[in-house]
Each structure stands twice: as structure tokens, then as C-alpha cells.
Design an enzyme around this catalytic site. Sequence first.
Site, mmCIF file in Angstrom:
data_model
loop_
_atom_site.group_PDB
_atom_site.id
_atom_site.type_symbol
_atom_site.label_atom_id
_atom_site.label_comp_id
_atom_site.label_asym_id
_atom_site.label_seq_id
_atom_site.Cartn_x
_atom_site.Cartn_y
_atom_site.Cartn_z
ATOM 1 N N GLY A 73 34.280 44.616 34.001
ATOM 2 C CA GLY A 73 33.186 44.179 34.963
ATOM 3 C C GLY A 73 31.933 45.002 34.936
ATOM 4 N N THR A 74 32.008 46.268 34.509
ATOM 5 C CA THR A 74 30.980 46.852 34.337
ATOM 6 C C THR A 74 29.663 46.361 33.421
ATOM 7 O OG1 THR A 74 31.861 49.176 35.065
ATOM 8 C CG2 THR A 74 30.084 49.189 33.739
ATOM 9 N N ASN A 154 33.231 47.686 47.669
ATOM 10 C CA ASN A 154 34.520 48.294 47.057
ATOM 11 C C ASN A 154 34.842 49.563 48.128
ATOM 12 O OD1 ASN A 154 31.978 48.974 45.932
ATOM 13 N ND2 ASN A 154 32.981 50.499 44.628
ATOM 14 N N GLN A 182 35.916 42.984 43.913
ATOM 15 C CA GLN A 182 36.809 43.523 44.562
ATOM 16 C C GLN A 182 37.250 42.287 45.531
ATOM 17 O OE1 GLN A 182 38.290 46.296 45.278
ATOM 18 N NE2 GLN A 182 37.105 47.477 43.913
ATOM 19 N N SER A 202 36.831 41.339 37.443
ATOM 20 C CA SER A 202 37.321 42.126 36.525
ATOM 21 C C SER A 202 38.918 42.247 36.808
ATOM 22 C CB SER A 202 37.086 43.663 36.864
ATOM 23 O OG SER A 202 37.524 44.677 36.066
ATOM 24 N N HIS A 204 41.611 44.245 36.012
ATOM 25 C CA HIS A 204 42.372 45.039 36.383
ATOM 26 C C HIS A 204 42.485 45.131 37.916
ATOM 27 C CE1 HIS A 204 39.767 48.787 37.407
ATOM 28 N NE2 HIS A 204 39.084 48.147 36.566
ATOM 29 N N THR A 240 34.483 40.369 18.199
ATOM 30 C CA THR A 240 35.965 39.767 18.075
ATOM 31 C C THR A 240 36.720 39.646 19.649
ATOM 32 O OG1 THR A 240 35.901 40.334 15.935
ATOM 33 C CG2 THR A 240 38.187 39.487 16.901
ATOM 34 N N CYS A 327 35.196 55.485 39.950
ATOM 35 C CA CYS A 327 34.149 56.029 38.761
ATOM 36 C C CYS A 327 33.267 57.020 39.244
ATOM 37 C CB CYS A 327 33.861 54.680 38.242
ATOM 38 S SG CYS A 327 32.980 53.687 39.286
HETATM 39 C C1 LIG Z 1 32.730 46.369 43.245
HETATM 40 C C2 LIG Z 1 32.966 46.822 41.688
HETATM 41 N N1 LIG Z 1 32.243 46.285 40.730
HETATM 42 C C3 LIG Z 1 32.212 46.652 39.457
HETATM 43 C C4 LIG Z 1 33.263 47.615 38.816
HETATM 44 C C5 LIG Z 1 33.653 47.862 37.670
HETATM 45 O O1 LIG Z 1 34.624 47.107 36.933
HETATM 46 P P1 LIG Z 1 35.360 47.652 35.789
HETATM 47 O O2 LIG Z 1 36.047 48.815 36.302
HETATM 48 O O3 LIG Z 1 36.035 46.580 35.052
HETATM 49 O O4 LIG Z 1 34.262 48.104 34.841
HETATM 50 C C6 LIG Z 1 34.323 47.742 40.118
HETATM 51 C C7 LIG Z 1 35.291 48.819 39.921
HETATM 52 O O5 LIG Z 1 35.676 49.886 40.366
HETATM 53 C C8 LIG Z 1 33.919 47.669 41.355
HETATM 54 O O6 LIG Z 1 34.884 47.996 42.384
#
Ligand SMILES: Cc1ncc(COP(=O)(O)O)c(C=O)c1O
Length: 382
Positions: A73-74, A154, A182, A202, A204, A240, A327
Site C-alpha cells: 500500500g505504501t 487507520n 483500512q 493493501s 494484508h 516481475t 509503522c
Molecule cells: C491507511 C494506511 N495506508 C497505507 C498503509 C500502508 O500499507 P502497507 O502496509 O501495505 O505498506 C497502511 C498500513 O498500515 C495504512 O493503514
Amino acid sequence: MPLQSIYLDHSATTPLHSEVLESMMPFLADQHGNPGSLHRAGRVARKAVEQARSQVASLIHAEPREILFTGSGTEANNLILTGLHSPSEPQRSLPLCSAIEHHSVLDPTRNARAKQQQSEAFLPVNSIGLIEPEALAEAFSSKPRLVSVMFANNEIGTIQPLDAIIERSHQAGILVHTDAVQAVGKIPIDVRHLAIDALTISAHKIHGPKGIGACFVKHGVGIRPMMRGGAQENGRRAGTENVAGIVGFGTAAALASRQLHDWRHVATLRDQLESTLINSIPRSWINGAQGPRLPHISNIAFRGIEGEPVMLALDAEGIAVGTGAACSSGSLDPSHVLLAMGQSYEEAHAAIRISLSQNTSEEELQSLCHKLPPIIERLRTV
Ligand SMILES: Cc1ncc(COP(=O)(O)O)c(C=O)c1O
């Protein structure tokens, strides 16, 4: 130390669903083809990637060609914040975002503005964590290329008034992105109905594997690649493909679509949890509860103590909760979300985040309600 038996940190990450693992296994074992190869092994991998693309697209009512897989997601947020542009105005370069975004939106926004010698500017939120659409007009005077406002936060779960934000932004000729990491899988999202230009997901967070994300980019909207090399993902993201991760993401998206109607009981459990804790712990409060919220997040604060020792004490009792974003939990900074809502440093340090899943049981929450009050009482006396 007791085993970690109660997991209440589903906003940080979720356990892999058994069906997800099962769908991934062939691509970790014998199906090793590269989706870019034209031979049979390559075609098998390509077919699996395209099926997953359709499954992810279907969860948000997008077209498969509008889904672009990324490594997280990042990465998806960085790609959009640096590269999304209107094909008719590629020279406009300034992104703008709200003050309560995830760091993967905040930091590229800051960076892009600094590169153009523009001062930091964020869309403000009110004391319950919501953007007031009336505040947009002033922010738009800098003529941004893109506005990024998260679907739901989040840390506190508040759902933003995206309809109004999109309408006003489009009237001003500005593209809109939403970080829906989220929200996806918890509430229905229809990108067509919403008329959003880009959106981040994302895997996970919806019982899929870690290290795989995606962005929706509306057909016709431009995106400049960050990663250069091969022509994967239609030339928009070289490298890839992570076939097993993508297949797992597809299965997780299909499961999330099937179970989308099943979150009401989670909200009920969350509400019961909050009222029990508020009644049994003096000088405690819930952040963000006054507005519309995701069903599974509760952000609760205790005056006079910091969230981190509370989290550690619960951990020692076998209960995992969070303190804001996973994070940034290694940092001692108070939550930028709570600060943006006007809270003091002390208040913004005082919260823990409890996040549920569809499998969280009443017994697990009862155990938390039993163990938390004496922990708070003890911490307040040291
Ligand atoms: C709102 C939000 N955006 C982005 C992310 C980042 O996603 P990823 O963990 O897949 O990098 C998170 C992860 O906690 C999130 O809560």
C-alpha cells in the site's frame, strides 16, 4: 509470559486466511512461470495474475485494466502522490493531502512540495477527525494537481465526507485520490459511483499476504511510473510480478466481497467494548467516536498515562493491541492524527488502538475488559 492468544490489532495486519494460503501454494511450489513468458508455464502465471486482477477490481467495482499491482500500500500511495496527473495538464505538479494521512501519503506530499519550494500545507480536520469540505476552497488557491484524502483513518476509523470532497475538487479541476487501505473490505466501495480518480488497497489488511498492494487508476487518468525497467503492468510498474502474492490478494479480495455484509456484529461488539471500558475506567475517552466510523476500530485514551506502557502491559497478559499506526509505533512522537484534531501532546500520547476482525469473539473482549482496568489503575500509581 503467556502465549499471545488474543489478537486485537487487525488494523496493523490480519492473519492469512486458509483459503488464501491454499490458492497461493501452487505458485510457491511447482507453478513457477514468469507471467511475461510466452510459453505454457508463463501463460499459466499470466492467467492467474489476470484472474486476481479481476477479483480485486470487482471488490471496488473497477475495471480490471484500472488495477495496477504494487509491492505494498505504501508503494501504491507513493506512486500516486508522485505520478498521478491529468493528461491535459501534466505540468501541474503540486499534491495536497489532509493532515491525518498515513505517512506513505504525508511524506511524498511533503517531499514534492519541498522540491518546489512550497511551504508545508495540509487540509485541516476538526476535533472529531473530519475534513470540513468548506475548508477546501482556501487550500485550492495553490492550484494543486491532486488532493489525497483517506477513505477512513487507520488510527481512529473516522470515515471522511468523500462525496463532497470529490465534487468540490472536480469543480476546481483537481484530481482526487483516496487511501482506502483500512476501509476496503469493511464497507462497500464503488469507485464508479464515487467518481474517484485513484484509490489504494493493501492485501494484508484483508487476510491476504504482506508485501502486495494495488492502486486503482481511473481509465484515462495519467500515471508516471516510479519504477523503470520492464513493461509489466502496462509499463506503469516495472518488475516481475509477485505471482503468489497477487494470487493471494485476489483470493482475499473475493473473500472480502463475499463477507462485506457481515460487519454489523463487529460494530456492535466494538460499541459494547467501548461502553464497558469507559464505565469501568475513570478519566478515559474514545477518540473519533462522534462521526461515522469503520466498524472494527476503537481508539481509547486514559488521562495521565501513555499508550505504550498500556500496550506493553496487555502484551504481557497475552493481548495484542496497537498504539496508533504500526509503522510509526517505534517512534515516541505523539499521534499526528490526534494532534491534528487539536489534542494536547499529553492527550495525543495517551491512546491505544483496539482493532477487531469478523472472527473476534465476545469472550476475547470480555478478557480485555477484565484485564485492562487494573493495568490502568496500576500505571496511574507508578
Ligand atoms: C491507511 C494506511 N495506508 C497505507 C498503509 C500502508 O500499507 P502497507 O502496509 O501495505 O505498506 C497502511 C498500513 O498500515 C495504512 O493503514
